[in-house]
Design a protein around this motif. Structure first.
Motif, PDB file in Angstrom:
ATOM      1  N   ARG A 196       0.838  -1.202   0.000  1.00  0.00           N
ATOM      2  CA  ARG A 196       0.000   0.000   0.000  1.00  0.00           C
ATOM      3  C   ARG A 196       0.870   1.248   0.000  1.00  0.00           C
ATOM      4  O   ARG A 196       1.922   1.285   0.625  1.00  0.00           O
ATOM      5  CB  ARG A 196      -0.933   0.026   1.232  1.00  0.00           C
ATOM      6  N   GLU A 197       0.409   2.247  -0.703  1.00  0.00           N
ATOM      7  CA  GLU A 197       1.118   3.533  -0.829  1.00  0.00           C
ATOM      8  C   GLU A 197       2.428   3.403  -1.604  1.00  0.00           C
ATOM      9  O   GLU A 197       3.310   4.251  -1.505  1.00  0.00           O
ATOM     10  CB  GLU A 197       1.407   4.148   0.557  1.00  0.00           C
ATOM     11  N   GLY A 198       2.535   2.319  -2.394  1.00  0.00           N
ATOM     12  CA  GLY A 198       3.810   2.009  -3.037  1.00  0.00           C
ATOM     13  C   GLY A 198       4.159   2.826  -4.271  1.00  0.00           C
ATOM     14  O   GLY A 198       5.216   2.619  -4.873  1.00  0.00           O
ATOM     15  N   LYS A 241       2.180  16.472  -3.403  1.00  0.00           N
ATOM     16  CA  LYS A 241       1.341  16.118  -2.252  1.00  0.00           C
ATOM     17  C   LYS A 241       0.348  17.217  -1.895  1.00  0.00           C
ATOM     18  O   LYS A 241       0.461  18.345  -2.375  1.00  0.00           O
ATOM     19  CB  LYS A 241       2.243  15.881  -1.028  1.00  0.00           C
ATOM     20  N   ASP A 242      -0.548  16.891  -0.984  1.00  0.00           N
ATOM     21  CA  ASP A 242      -1.527  17.874  -0.499  1.00  0.00           C
ATOM     22  C   ASP A 242      -0.993  18.656   0.696  1.00  0.00           C
ATOM     23  O   ASP A 242      -1.741  19.320   1.402  1.00  0.00           O
ATOM     24  CB  ASP A 242      -2.855  17.185  -0.147  1.00  0.00           C
ATOM     25  N   VAL A 243       0.305  18.517   0.966  1.00  0.00           N
ATOM     26  CA  VAL A 243       0.961  19.280   2.035  1.00  0.00           C
ATOM     27  C   VAL A 243       2.114  20.064   1.402  1.00  0.00           C
ATOM     28  O   VAL A 243       2.553  19.725   0.304  1.00  0.00           O
ATOM     29  CB  VAL A 243       1.493  18.339   3.146  1.00  0.00           C
ATOM     30  N   PRO A 244       2.630  21.106   2.088  1.00  0.00           N
ATOM     31  CA  PRO A 244       3.687  21.930   1.484  1.00  0.00           C
ATOM     32  C   PRO A 244       5.011  21.199   1.278  1.00  0.00           C
ATOM     33  O   PRO A 244       5.886  21.693   0.581  1.00  0.00           O
ATOM     34  CB  PRO A 244       3.882  23.063   2.507  1.00  0.00           C
ATOM     35  N   GLY A 245       5.163  20.031   1.892  1.00  0.00           N
ATOM     36  CA  GLY A 245       6.411  19.270   1.789  1.00  0.00           C
ATOM     37  C   GLY A 245       6.464  18.319   2.969  1.00  0.00           C
ATOM     38  O   GLY A 245       5.416  17.991   3.552  1.00  0.00           O
ATOM     39  N   VAL A 246       7.660  17.905   3.348  1.00  0.00           N
ATOM     40  CA  VAL A 246       7.798  17.112   4.563  1.00  0.00           C
ATOM     41  C   VAL A 246       7.735  18.084   5.739  1.00  0.00           C
ATOM     42  O   VAL A 246       8.470  19.070   5.783  1.00  0.00           O
ATOM     43  CB  VAL A 246       9.139  16.342   4.591  1.00  0.00           C
ATOM     44  N   LEU A 247       6.855  17.817   6.670  1.00  0.00           N
ATOM     45  CA  LEU A 247       6.720  18.665   7.858  1.00  0.00           C
ATOM     46  C   LEU A 247       7.340  17.924   9.038  1.00  0.00           C
ATOM     47  O   LEU A 247       7.637  16.726   8.933  1.00  0.00           O
ATOM     48  CB  LEU A 247       5.239  18.960   8.115  1.00  0.00           C
ATOM     49  N   ASN A 248       7.491  18.594  10.170  1.00  0.00           N
ATOM     50  CA  ASN A 248       8.097  17.909  11.307  1.00  0.00           C
ATOM     51  C   ASN A 248       7.064  17.070  12.072  1.00  0.00           C
ATOM     52  O   ASN A 248       7.385  16.460  13.081  1.00  0.00           O
ATOM     53  CB  ASN A 248       8.814  18.889  12.239  1.00  0.00           C
ATOM     54  N   SER A 250       4.121   9.003   6.991  1.00  0.00           N
ATOM     55  CA  SER A 250       3.522   8.410   5.793  1.00  0.00           C
ATOM     56  C   SER A 250       3.618   9.305   4.573  1.00  0.00           C
ATOM     57  O   SER A 250       3.107   8.977   3.519  1.00  0.00           O
ATOM     58  CB  SER A 250       2.067   8.048   6.077  1.00  0.00           C
ATOM     59  N   VAL A 251       4.307  10.430   4.688  1.00  0.00           N
ATOM     60  CA  VAL A 251       4.411  11.326   3.543  1.00  0.00           C
ATOM     61  C   VAL A 251       5.339  10.734   2.472  1.00  0.00           C
ATOM     62  O   VAL A 251       5.200  11.023   1.294  1.00  0.00           O
ATOM     63  CB  VAL A 251       4.848  12.744   3.992  1.00  0.00           C
ATOM     64  N   ILE A 252       6.267   9.868   2.856  1.00  0.00           N
ATOM     65  CA  ILE A 252       7.118   9.176   1.882  1.00  0.00           C
ATOM     66  C   ILE A 252       7.094   7.682   2.182  1.00  0.00           C
ATOM     67  O   ILE A 252       7.305   7.268   3.322  1.00  0.00           O
ATOM     68  CB  ILE A 252       8.592   9.647   1.953  1.00  0.00           C
TER      69      ILE A 252
HETATM   70  P1  ADP Z   1      -0.580  10.531  -1.749  1.00  0.00           P
HETATM   71  O1  ADP Z   1      -1.712  11.293  -2.341  1.00  0.00           O
HETATM   72  O2  ADP Z   1       0.687  10.724  -2.497  1.00  0.00           O
HETATM   73  O3  ADP Z   1      -0.902   9.106  -1.500  1.00  0.00           O
HETATM   74  P2  ADP Z   1      -0.452  10.660   1.085  1.00  0.00           P
HETATM   75  O4  ADP Z   1      -1.828  10.941   1.542  1.00  0.00           O
HETATM   76  O5  ADP Z   1       0.019   9.251   1.159  1.00  0.00           O
HETATM   77  O6  ADP Z   1      -0.293  11.219  -0.383  1.00  0.00           O
HETATM   78  O7  ADP Z   1       0.617  11.588   1.835  1.00  0.00           O
HETATM   79  C1  ADP Z   1       0.322  12.889   2.193  1.00  0.00           C
HETATM   80  C2  ADP Z   1      -0.160  12.941   3.606  1.00  0.00           C
HETATM   81  O8  ADP Z   1       0.872  12.490   4.471  1.00  0.00           O
HETATM   82  C3  ADP Z   1      -0.472  14.317   4.144  1.00  0.00           C
HETATM   83  O9  ADP Z   1      -1.787  14.705   3.837  1.00  0.00           O
HETATM   84  C4  ADP Z   1      -0.225  14.194   5.644  1.00  0.00           C
HETATM   85  O10 ADP Z   1      -1.426  14.061   6.367  1.00  0.00           O
HETATM   86  C5  ADP Z   1       0.560  12.903   5.790  1.00  0.00           C
HETATM   87  N1  ADP Z   1       1.798  13.068   6.547  1.00  0.00           N
HETATM   88  C6  ADP Z   1       2.243  12.219   7.500  1.00  0.00           C
HETATM   89  N2  ADP Z   1       3.382  12.614   8.018  1.00  0.00           N
HETATM   90  C7  ADP Z   1       3.714  13.764   7.394  1.00  0.00           C
HETATM   91  C8  ADP Z   1       4.834  14.658   7.496  1.00  0.00           C
HETATM   92  N3  ADP Z   1       5.830  14.448   8.344  1.00  0.00           N
HETATM   93  N4  ADP Z   1       4.847  15.738   6.668  1.00  0.00           N
HETATM   94  C9  ADP Z   1       3.872  15.946   5.799  1.00  0.00           C
HETATM   95  N5  ADP Z   1       2.788  15.144   5.655  1.00  0.00           N
HETATM   96  C10 ADP Z   1       2.702  14.068   6.442  1.00  0.00           C
END
Ligand code: ADP
Ligand code: ASP
Ligand code: MG
Length: 416
Positions: free
Chosen positions: A197-199, A220-227, A256-258
């Motif tokens: 999953r998420e591969g 992604k739906d976030v600005p990047g990797v967050l802390n 789970s962002v990467i």
């Molecule tokens: P994709 O659409 O590529 O499958 P994901 O939903 O798997 O995207 O990954 C993005 C999500 O990862 C974000 O919406 C956020 O909630 C989650 N996430 C978890 N940890 C982090 C982090 N450290 N930084 C940013 N996002 C994170």
């Protein structure tokens, strides 16, 4: 060569697909490979279909209908002319899926799962490729299963790097815009396999490695990797730069962002990974590269919910040592448990696992024959990388701590 990956969230509806075009127009799309996941929550919806196929046949048709309806609405939004060939192509894919379900004789859940689940990506890339062609972004649709070859460990297949490299070197045409499916591969019998999953992030990395790409960008739906995951932590801060090693650690602990497997192949060839927002494609986002550790250098919080804490002690108070431990690990592997944390003392052994494949009951039954077993379901595992006193206090506030472990850089607690 640049490799882009668009996840489910980025193409969850027709506007998402239009935005993907916008991103490509801003970034440029020559010498580009676009890897795409299934649209929105399609993979989850197909998991319901698979569940019904095995255990609830009366719901099978309606669950499949849901998936078709979802895609049809997107098609109608994107293509005015219902005579467009894309409608036929998507219909053919669903017919192929139905035909598989009607004729399959294998009782192997994992095998069936992979044959069915892959249609999410096949459909999404078909729709997006046709739409890109329509708006003038001429592209090449690739069936990723002809490129990424794996073993037959269904649902978590291992890449056969040699054959994959050969397939990509022999068949892949650089210089044009290519689009293909994330998450999928195929085994030596050409059955569909999946990378876990998420591969899809991993798919992008595999291509980047084999093509010696200049960079990978995951949108992604976030600005990047967050802390920290902004869904669970307030005031999460953007990490501008992070080393492969540090990002591998974060992904390993569950950020789970990467996808965790994504980084190793990139690190080996020092290919930078950019994590950017598909809503603000001009912004820099995060760069994962060789040099820096972590910029800014702040504690990073990771949470994994719905974990299981299993504690074992021997029935006869004998020590839990190598032979017992190796047996425990064999069972964890057999039942495909993802191990998060372990802690042992002379007569007890605790392990926190992610029950991804729903095999917990079988595992426990097996363990109970040999050990005294206690099990806590629905626990959360919190990890802080680069912890400090304030971060620990903040985290442990109003939580019942079941297990705690500190190493030099990492602190982990399992809480109820
Ligand atoms: P994709 O659409 O590529 O499958 P994901 O939903 O798997 O995207 O990954 C993005 C999500 O990862 C974000 O919406 C956020 O909630 C989650 N996430 C978890 N940890 C982090 C982090 N450290 N930084 C940013 N996002 C994170
Ligand atoms: N569609 C697959 C999933 O949801 C793969 C991915 O999105 O990366 O798990
Ligand atoms: Mg995802």
């Amino acid at each position: 060569m640049q490799v882009f990956k668009f996840g489910g969230a980025s193409v969850k509806d027709a506007n998402g697909v239009k935005n993907l075009v916008n991103v490509l127009n801003i970034t440029g799309y020559k010498n580009t490979l676009v890897v795409v996941s299934a649209m929105g929550k399609t993979t989850n919806a197909l998991e319901v279909v698979i569940g019904n196929y095995f255990k609830n046949k009366s719901e099978l048709q309606s669950s499949l209908q849901e998936v078709k309806k979802f895609h049809n609405a997107i098609l109608l939004d994107l293509f005015e002319n219902e005579q467009h060939q894309v409608f036929k192509k998507v219909k053919n894919l669903f017919n192929e899926l139905t035909s598989f379900l009607n004729t399959n004789k294998s009782p192997d859940y994992n095998f069936v799962y992979d044959q069915v689940i892959g249609f999410g990506e096949l459909v999404s890339t078909t729709i997006i490729s046709e739409y890109l062609n329509d708006v003038g972004l001429k592209n090449n649709w690739l069936d990723v299963r002809e490129y990424i070859k794996t073993d037959n460990y269904y649902r978590s297949a291992n890449v056969n790097w040699e054959v994959t490299q050969e397939q990509i070197s022999n068949q892949f045409k650089k210089k044009v815009l290519n689009i293909t499916q994330g998450f999928l591969g195929s085994d030596s019998n050409n059955f569909t396999t999946t990378l876990g999953r998420e591969g899809s992030d991993y798919t992008a990395a595999i291509f980047a490695y084999c093509l010696n790409a200049e960079s990978v960008t995951i949108w992604k739906d976030v600005p990047g990797v967050l802390n920290a995951d902004p869904r669970y932590f307030e005031n999460a801060q953007l990490i501008n730069k992070i080393s492969y090693r540090e990002a591998i650690e974060l992904a390993f602990y569950g950020a789970s962002v990467i996808h965790p497997k994504t980084l190793q192949p990139l690190q080996r060839k020092e290919i930078p990974l950019h994590v950017k927002s598909f809503l603000n494609p001009e912004k820099k986002g995060t760069t994962v590269c060789k040099e820096v550790g972590l910029d800014p250098d702040i504690p990073c919080f990771i949470v994994k919910k719905n974990q299981v804490l299993i504690s074992l002690s021997s029935l006869d108070f004998s020590y839990i040592v190598e032979d017992n431990i190796s047996e425990i690990f064999k069972l964890l592997h057999l039942y495909k448990m993802k191990v998060d944390v372990i802690q042992n003392s002379a007569i007890s052994f605790s392990v926190c696992v992610d029950n991804i494949y729903q095999n917990l009951d079988q595992l426990l039954q097996h363990l109970k024959a040999k050990f005294k077993v206690t099990c806590n379901e629905n626990v959360s595992l919190y990890t802080i990388r680069h912890y400090n006193e304030a971060a620990i206090i903040q985290l442990e506030e109003d939580k019942e701590v079941l297990l705690k472990q500190l190493t030099q850089e990492t602190m982990q607690v399992v809480t109820k």
